[in-house]
Scaffold this active site. Structure first.
Site, PDB file in Angstrom:
ATOM      1  N   HIS A  26       7.738  45.391  43.731  1.00 43.31           N
ATOM      2  CA  HIS A  26       7.030  44.118  43.632  1.00 43.31           C
ATOM      3  C   HIS A  26       7.006  43.429  44.990  1.00 43.31           C
ATOM      4  CE1 HIS A  26      10.371  41.072  43.836  1.00 43.31           C
ATOM      5  NE2 HIS A  26      11.078  42.145  43.532  1.00 43.31           N
ATOM      6  N   CYS A  27       6.060  42.497  45.144  1.00 40.74           N
ATOM      7  CA  CYS A  27       5.994  41.664  46.336  1.00 40.74           C
ATOM      8  C   CYS A  27       6.191  40.216  45.892  1.00 40.74           C
ATOM      9  CB  CYS A  27       4.683  41.873  47.083  1.00 40.74           C
ATOM     10  SG  CYS A  27       3.218  41.484  46.108  1.00 40.74           S
ATOM     11  N   VAL A  28       5.660  39.262  46.625  1.00 42.38           N
ATOM     12  CA  VAL A  28       5.893  37.850  46.326  1.00 42.38           C
ATOM     13  C   VAL A  28       5.266  37.439  45.003  1.00 42.38           C
ATOM     14  CG1 VAL A  28       5.536  35.486  47.134  1.00 42.38           C
ATOM     15  CG2 VAL A  28       6.070  37.287  48.767  1.00 42.38           C
ATOM     16  N   THR A  29       4.106  38.000  44.675  1.00 45.88           N
ATOM     17  CA  THR A  29       3.389  37.555  43.476  1.00 45.88           C
ATOM     18  C   THR A  29       3.027  38.680  42.510  1.00 45.88           C
ATOM     19  OG1 THR A  29       1.245  37.754  44.595  1.00 45.88           O
ATOM     20  CG2 THR A  29       2.357  35.606  44.707  1.00 45.88           C
ATOM     21  N   ARG A  30       3.174  39.948  42.931  1.00 47.08           N
ATOM     22  CA  ARG A  30       2.600  41.040  42.139  1.00 47.08           C
ATOM     23  C   ARG A  30       3.589  42.162  41.859  1.00 47.08           C
ATOM     24  NH1 ARG A  30      -1.523  42.135  46.568  1.00 47.08           N
ATOM     25  NH2 ARG A  30      -0.257  40.565  47.613  1.00 47.08           N
TER      26      ARG A  30
END
Length: 472
Positions: A26-30
């Protein structure tokens, strides 16, 4: 107990089940999935989930937009409820890359090289914007800059320029560091290679054309072979190819050289071989190719600026969808590195704004509270230069906002191209981009901003009112 147990099970069910997931991170939002078969994804079922703000596939990864903060907990719950195991972003990228065609793999390589150095480039662009503000004429005073009237600020402006210009003056070391690392070599050797390409003993690439016209290009005589002793300041393509040669040479030598003498053999031999090949063969060829590509775009925008701005304005957002926009970052860096300014990057900034305005219109049209909230926050994000939430979470999802955004970007791009708007550097996209534009171009760029902000907003809103309310 998992906080989002049911949501996690619903997401996994919509993407084909746990067995369809190769790796996930995952990243910051996804959430970022490397799926075994994307055809098993039920997009409608996925987007019907309250926790999901959007979904899209890019670069071989299937990405599910969850939102900042929440995505961290959802990912932890996935790890708790499944046997997938944690994966790094690099591992997911590698798993995704296996399904890419050669063109997609090439674009991914460019992205992997340029994205790590973007913070330095963007920071330099912002600082150059401050320098332009202090030195540009007709901003605060007629026919004079702020430093001309208040001379005590002159040295401060000069210090800012030195700090800001360093990233562009020494662009090859930045690119070589990232490229050699990406190709599997030692990033420290990449820095050394980049410094070699801009060594002060070499004729600067910026002075090459004049020296060539005067017949004063310095040469080395290597056993009867004359080699031009020129540097590669601001050059992207020679640096990329030289970095690949260095990385592959280093890896080959490490395999063939005993551990006891690797320190004495690998680095000297790899750097010497790469340097000779670059200065004799690779450098002159790629320098010509890189310059020709840049000259083509300069010619196109000089001869038919309206067509150039229109076409690039139309193409940029679809290029982002495919990831191919990273190819043009190399052209931007080549133009800014040469000190002549880039006409492509201002259109990029306007395209970001256009995507934001289309998403903002959806906020006024949407009946669903989740969509309204996503549209508003993603519009703000796009105005600040990050378009993925607006583009993938809203505009592409409903199609017509994406089209209206492209119309706005193309119109604005055509206008600023006709007025020869240039950016001194690559900076922050969206509204803050104006600080990276040459001060004398602020007027037409501001009008271009208004076009990019208003046209998609109005067109999206009017079209949205015309269609069935059930579609939004």
């Amino acid at each position: 107990m998992a906080k989002y147990e049911q949501e996690v099970r619903d997401i996994l069910d919509a993407i084909g089940g746990e067995e369809n997931v190769d790796k996930v991170t995952h990243c910051v939002t996804r959430l970022r999935f490397a799926l075994k078969d994307e055809s098993k994804v039920d997009a409608d079922k996925l987007e019907s989930l309250d926790i999901v703000k959007g979904q899209f596939s890019s670069g071989g990864q299937f990405q599910v937009i969850i939102g900042q903060g929440t995505v961290d907990q959802v990912y932890r719950d996935i790890m708790e409820l499944t046997d997938l195991g944690e994966a790094s972003k690099d591992e997911v990228k590698e798993a995704s890359a296996k399904k890419m065609n050669p063109l997609q793999q090439f674009v991914k390589v460019l992205a992997d090289i340029f994205i790590p150095i973007l913070p330095a480039i963007v920071t330099a662009g912002l600082l150059l914007g401050v320098h332009n503000l202090l030195t540009g004429e007709n901003i605060f005073f007629d026919d004079a800059g702020l430093v001309d009237v208040y001379t005590q600020w002159a040295d401060f402006a000069d210090i800012i320029f030195v700090i800001a210009n360093a990233a562009f003056a020494f662009l090859p070391p930045l690119i070589a560091w990232s490229a050699v690392k990406r190709f599997g070599g030692s990033d420290l050797f990449g820095i050394v290679l980049g410094l070699i390409l801009v060594h002060p003993n070499l004729l600067s690439a910026f002075e090459y054309a004049g020296a060539q016209a005067d017949g004063e290009v310095p040469v080395w005589n290597l056993f009867g072979l004359e080699i031009e002793a020129i540097g590669y300041q601001g050059q992207v393509l020679p640096t990329l190819v030289a970095s690949w040669i260095l990385a592959k040479s280093e890896l080959w030598l490490r395999k063939k050289t005993p551990d006891a003498i690797q320190l004495l053999v690998v680095a000297p031999a790899a750097l010497l071989f790469t340097g000779l090949v670059t200065f004799i063969i690779i450098g002159p060829i790629t320098f010509t190719i890189g310059t020709s590509i840049t000259d083509f775009f300069v010619w196109l925008f000089d001869v038919t600026p309206a067509l150039g701005g229109l076409v690039y304005g139309i193409a940029y957002a679809p290029l982002v969808v495919t990831g191919m926009h990273h190819v043009f970052l190399a052209v931007d860096l080549q133009l800014t590195g040469a000190g002549q300014g880039t006409f492509l990057w201002p259109i990029l900034a306007l395209s970001n704004m256009a995507q934001g305005s289309a998403a903002l219109a959806m906020m006024f049209l949407a009946k669903n509270e989740n969509l309204r909230g996503l549209s508003g926050t993603s519009a703000l994000s796009a105005y600040l230069g990050v378009t993925e939430p607006a583009m993938f979470g809203v505009n592409i999802r409903y199609r017509f906002p994406f089209v209206m955004a492209i119309i706005g970007a193309a119109s604005a791009g055509m206008f600023i191209s006709i007025n020869n708007v240039l950016a001194a550097a690559v900076g922050v996209g969206g509204v803050p981009a104006i600080f990276s534009i040459f001060p004398e171009d602020w007027g037409p760029f501001f009008i271009g901003m208004l076009i990019a902000l208003i046209v998609p907003l109005v067109l999206t809103y009017l079209y949205g009112k015309m269609i069935s309310k059930e579609e939004i």
